[in-house]
Scaffold this motif. Structure first.
Motif, mmCIF file in Angstrom:
data_model
loop_
_atom_site.group_PDB
_atom_site.id
_atom_site.type_symbol
_atom_site.label_atom_id
_atom_site.label_comp_id
_atom_site.label_asym_id
_atom_site.label_seq_id
_atom_site.Cartn_x
_atom_site.Cartn_y
_atom_site.Cartn_z
ATOM 1 N N TRP A 192 31.964 8.882 -4.493
ATOM 2 C CA TRP A 192 31.115 8.408 -3.405
ATOM 3 C C TRP A 192 30.175 7.304 -3.885
ATOM 4 C CZ3 TRP A 192 31.380 8.565 1.608
ATOM 5 C CH2 TRP A 192 30.242 8.337 2.390
ATOM 6 N N SER A 193 29.639 7.466 -5.093
ATOM 7 C CA SER A 193 28.753 6.450 -5.669
ATOM 8 C C SER A 193 29.504 5.134 -5.879
ATOM 9 C CB SER A 193 28.178 6.957 -6.994
ATOM 10 O OG SER A 193 27.446 5.944 -7.644
ATOM 11 N N LEU A 194 30.728 5.216 -6.407
ATOM 12 C CA LEU A 194 31.513 4.003 -6.639
ATOM 13 C C LEU A 194 31.901 3.331 -5.322
ATOM 14 C CD1 LEU A 194 33.858 5.175 -9.553
ATOM 15 C CD2 LEU A 194 31.773 3.794 -9.702
ATOM 16 N N LEU A 195 32.269 4.128 -4.327
ATOM 17 C CA LEU A 195 32.605 3.567 -3.014
ATOM 18 C C LEU A 195 31.406 2.842 -2.415
ATOM 19 C CD1 LEU A 195 34.673 6.517 -1.496
ATOM 20 C CD2 LEU A 195 35.521 4.184 -1.883
ATOM 21 N N MET A 196 30.219 3.433 -2.575
ATOM 22 C CA MET A 196 29.028 2.776 -2.054
ATOM 23 C C MET A 196 28.741 1.492 -2.817
ATOM 24 S SD MET A 196 25.371 4.498 -1.133
ATOM 25 C CE MET A 196 26.268 5.786 -0.281
ATOM 26 N N GLY A 197 29.027 1.494 -4.119
ATOM 27 C CA GLY A 197 28.835 0.277 -4.905
ATOM 28 C C GLY A 197 29.736 -0.849 -4.437
ATOM 29 N N VAL A 198 31.005 -0.544 -4.198
ATOM 30 C CA VAL A 198 31.951 -1.567 -3.727
ATOM 31 C C VAL A 198 31.553 -2.067 -2.344
ATOM 32 C CG1 VAL A 198 34.346 -1.996 -3.067
ATOM 33 C CG2 VAL A 198 33.846 -0.658 -5.119
ATOM 34 N N THR A 199 31.185 -1.137 -1.461
ATOM 35 C CA THR A 199 30.765 -1.520 -0.109
ATOM 36 C C THR A 199 29.541 -2.429 -0.147
ATOM 37 O OG1 THR A 199 31.576 0.601 0.743
ATOM 38 C CG2 THR A 199 30.078 -0.650 2.155
ATOM 39 N N THR A 200 28.555 -2.051 -0.969
ATOM 40 C CA THR A 200 27.348 -2.870 -1.078
ATOM 41 C C THR A 200 27.657 -4.230 -1.674
ATOM 42 O OG1 THR A 200 26.096 -0.829 -1.448
ATOM 43 C CG2 THR A 200 24.972 -2.899 -1.910
ATOM 44 N N GLY A 201 28.578 -4.273 -2.652
ATOM 45 C CA GLY A 201 28.946 -5.541 -3.269
ATOM 46 C C GLY A 201 29.564 -6.507 -2.274
ATOM 47 N N VAL A 202 30.442 -5.998 -1.402
ATOM 48 C CA VAL A 202 31.052 -6.844 -0.370
ATOM 49 C C VAL A 202 29.993 -7.360 0.595
ATOM 50 C CG1 VAL A 202 32.649 -6.858 1.583
ATOM 51 C CG2 VAL A 202 33.289 -5.712 -0.548
ATOM 52 N N LEU A 203 29.084 -6.476 1.003
ATOM 53 C CA LEU A 203 28.012 -6.888 1.910
ATOM 54 C C LEU A 203 27.109 -7.929 1.248
ATOM 55 C CD1 LEU A 203 27.022 -3.416 3.414
ATOM 56 C CD2 LEU A 203 28.268 -5.257 4.561
ATOM 57 N N ALA A 204 26.823 -7.747 -0.041
ATOM 58 C CA ALA A 204 25.977 -8.712 -0.764
ATOM 59 C C ALA A 204 26.647 -10.076 -0.842
ATOM 60 C CB ALA A 204 25.663 -8.187 -2.161
ATOM 61 N N LEU A 205 27.970 -10.097 -1.027
ATOM 62 C CA LEU A 205 28.690 -11.369 -1.038
ATOM 63 C C LEU A 205 28.575 -12.074 0.311
ATOM 64 C CD1 LEU A 205 31.984 -10.614 -3.017
ATOM 65 C CD2 LEU A 205 30.198 -12.262 -3.628
ATOM 66 N N LEU A 206 28.688 -11.310 1.386
ATOM 67 C CA LEU A 206 28.553 -11.893 2.725
ATOM 68 C C LEU A 206 27.144 -12.452 2.931
ATOM 69 C CD1 LEU A 206 30.466 -9.221 4.851
ATOM 70 C CD2 LEU A 206 31.284 -11.474 4.123
ATOM 71 N N VAL A 207 26.137 -11.708 2.461
ATOM 72 C CA VAL A 207 24.760 -12.175 2.584
ATOM 73 C C VAL A 207 24.553 -13.442 1.766
ATOM 74 C CG1 VAL A 207 22.357 -11.638 2.035
ATOM 75 C CG2 VAL A 207 23.819 -9.906 3.082
ATOM 76 N N SER A 208 25.208 -13.521 0.598
ATOM 77 C CA SER A 208 24.998 -14.673 -0.286
ATOM 78 C C SER A 208 25.427 -15.978 0.353
ATOM 79 C CB SER A 208 25.756 -14.465 -1.604
ATOM 80 O OG SER A 208 27.163 -14.553 -1.397
ATOM 81 N N VAL A 209 26.395 -15.926 1.238
ATOM 82 C CA VAL A 209 26.858 -17.152 1.904
ATOM 83 C C VAL A 209 25.732 -17.775 2.715
ATOM 84 C CG1 VAL A 209 28.464 -18.077 3.612
ATOM 85 C CG2 VAL A 209 29.226 -16.338 1.973
ATOM 86 N N GLY A 210 24.949 -16.928 3.389
ATOM 87 C CA GLY A 210 23.864 -17.451 4.218
ATOM 88 C C GLY A 210 22.535 -17.553 3.513
ATOM 89 N N VAL A 211 22.385 -16.843 2.377
ATOM 90 C CA VAL A 211 21.086 -16.781 1.711
ATOM 91 C C VAL A 211 21.041 -17.607 0.438
ATOM 92 C CG1 VAL A 211 19.453 -15.249 0.538
ATOM 93 C CG2 VAL A 211 20.504 -14.549 2.686
ATOM 94 N N MET A 212 22.039 -17.406 -0.424
ATOM 95 C CA MET A 212 21.973 -18.004 -1.753
ATOM 96 C C MET A 212 22.162 -19.514 -1.748
ATOM 97 S SD MET A 212 21.312 -15.710 -4.072
ATOM 98 C CE MET A 212 22.018 -16.140 -5.659
ATOM 99 N N ALA A 213 23.093 -20.017 -0.948
ATOM 100 C CA ALA A 213 23.369 -21.453 -0.956
ATOM 101 C C ALA A 213 22.124 -22.280 -0.616
ATOM 102 C CB ALA A 213 24.512 -21.777 -0.002
ATOM 103 N N PRO A 214 21.400 -21.964 0.475
ATOM 104 C CA PRO A 214 20.175 -22.719 0.758
ATOM 105 C C PRO A 214 19.112 -22.577 -0.331
ATOM 106 C CG PRO A 214 20.883 -21.488 2.690
ATOM 107 C CD PRO A 214 21.700 -20.996 1.551
ATOM 108 N N LEU A 215 18.995 -21.384 -0.923
ATOM 109 C CA LEU A 215 17.991 -21.180 -1.967
ATOM 110 C C LEU A 215 18.316 -21.996 -3.212
ATOM 111 C CD1 LEU A 215 17.385 -17.319 -1.705
ATOM 112 C CD2 LEU A 215 15.743 -19.120 -1.190
#
Length: 314
Positions: A192-215
């Motif tokens: 369950w911990s590993l599944l949550m890690g993978v899920t969070t990693g995918v979500l973080a990648l999606l966030v990075s498209v809108g957040v990291m590039a401008p920063l």
């Protein structure tokens, strides 16, 4: 029960480290720290999950994915973003002070659960925790913040509001995660911990498209990206993966009213790490807060031990 307490303490010792990272890497924004941490966490989790990935995925249902999504958002992305904002504005002590109220909220939320100890019997341990938080708060409010932290009332208020947001996000995660693991006993805490890690990693990648590039385009100053990468993978393996696994193991062995108390060790260790980083001893009110927080957890553990004595083998 005692194994569950030990797992909770170890998880707190690892999680306390995450309070230091925004302080040490203060030239990186809170959003950058959040994305970096959870992309690294997702990669590490995926590497450990790959050998059993197909078997684990076959056991997952639609409800599992929905739960993984909202727990990942609340307990990982929102929590750490708010925590990093708070630490960079009002410091480790003030942030851990607010988040130190987690045991109170989680215990109140779990008071009606099956096998939970009556809140009336926990009134004094909970009172000690609240008093400890108030002592720490009095110290923070009367002390002058060092250079680099927020100095204006408005900036300090933003930091305190961010810490409160982290408190609410983690409370929702702690209660939701504990209750879901109790229902899905066929899923191991590790998987369950590993599944949550993978899920969070995918979500973080999606966030990075809108957040990291401008920063990144807005900040052209040279920064220590090597240390940033090392720190992100270090907290991905330690606090995120191992710490979450220990926490899941603890929540499966403890009633929610006691499991909520274990979160206080994150606050205590965060304070201790902060004192070590600043190379100073705790002030009297800070020391009183630590003893009251630990005393409250010890009192709660004693109440649970009397209510649910450990079984003897054989």
């Amino acid at each position: 029960m005692f194994a569950g307490i030990a797992y909770g303490v170890m998880a707190g010792a690892l999680w306390g480290v995450i309070f230091l990272v925004p302080r040490v890497l203060d030239n990186f924004s809170a959003a950058e720290l959040m994305v970096g941490r959870y992309v690294a966490y997702g990669l590490v989790s995926l590497a450990f999950l790959l050998p059993t990935l197909r078997a684990v995925l076959q056991r997952l249902e639609r409800r599992d994915w929905i739960t993984l999504l909202w727990l990942s958002v609340a307990g990982n992305l929102v929590y750490y973003l708010m925590l990093a904002i708070a630490v960079q504005r009002v410091g480790v002590a003030a942030t851990s002070l607010v988040i130190g109220m987690l045991p109170v909220l989680v215990t109140l939320a779990g008071g009606a659960d099956h096998n939970a100890v009556s809140l009336r019997k926990l009134i004094w341990p909970l009172a000690a925790i609240v008093l400890g938080v108030l002592c720490n708060g009095a110290d923070v409010l009367t002390a002058t913040l060092p250079a680099g932290y927020a100095q204006s009332i408005g900036a300090k208020l933003v930091g305190l509001l961010a810490a409160t947001g982290a408190l609410l996000a983690w409370s929702a995660y702690a209660v939701g995660n504990a209750r879901y693991l109790m229902r899905r006993t066929d899923l191991s805490s590790h998987d369950w911990s590993l599944l949550m890690g993978v899920t969070t990693g995918v979500l973080a990648l999606l966030v990075s498209v809108g957040v990291m590039a401008p920063l990144l385009s807005a900040n052209t100053a040279p920064r220590a990206w090597g240390w940033f990468t090392v720190a992100m993978f270090a907290i991905a393996i330690g606090p995120s993966m191992i710490g979450t696994g220990l926490w899941n193991a603890a929540t499966r062995r403890l009633p929610l009213t006691l499991g909520g108390q274990m979160i206080i060790f994150e606050t205590v260790f965060a304070l201790l790490y902060g004192f070590l980083y600043e190379a100073r001893m705790p002030r009297p009110l800070e020391l009183a807060a630590i003893f009251l927080l630990l005393g409250g957890v010890a009192g709660s553990s004693w109440v649970h031990a009397v209510r649910h004595p450990p079984e003897h083998p054989g």
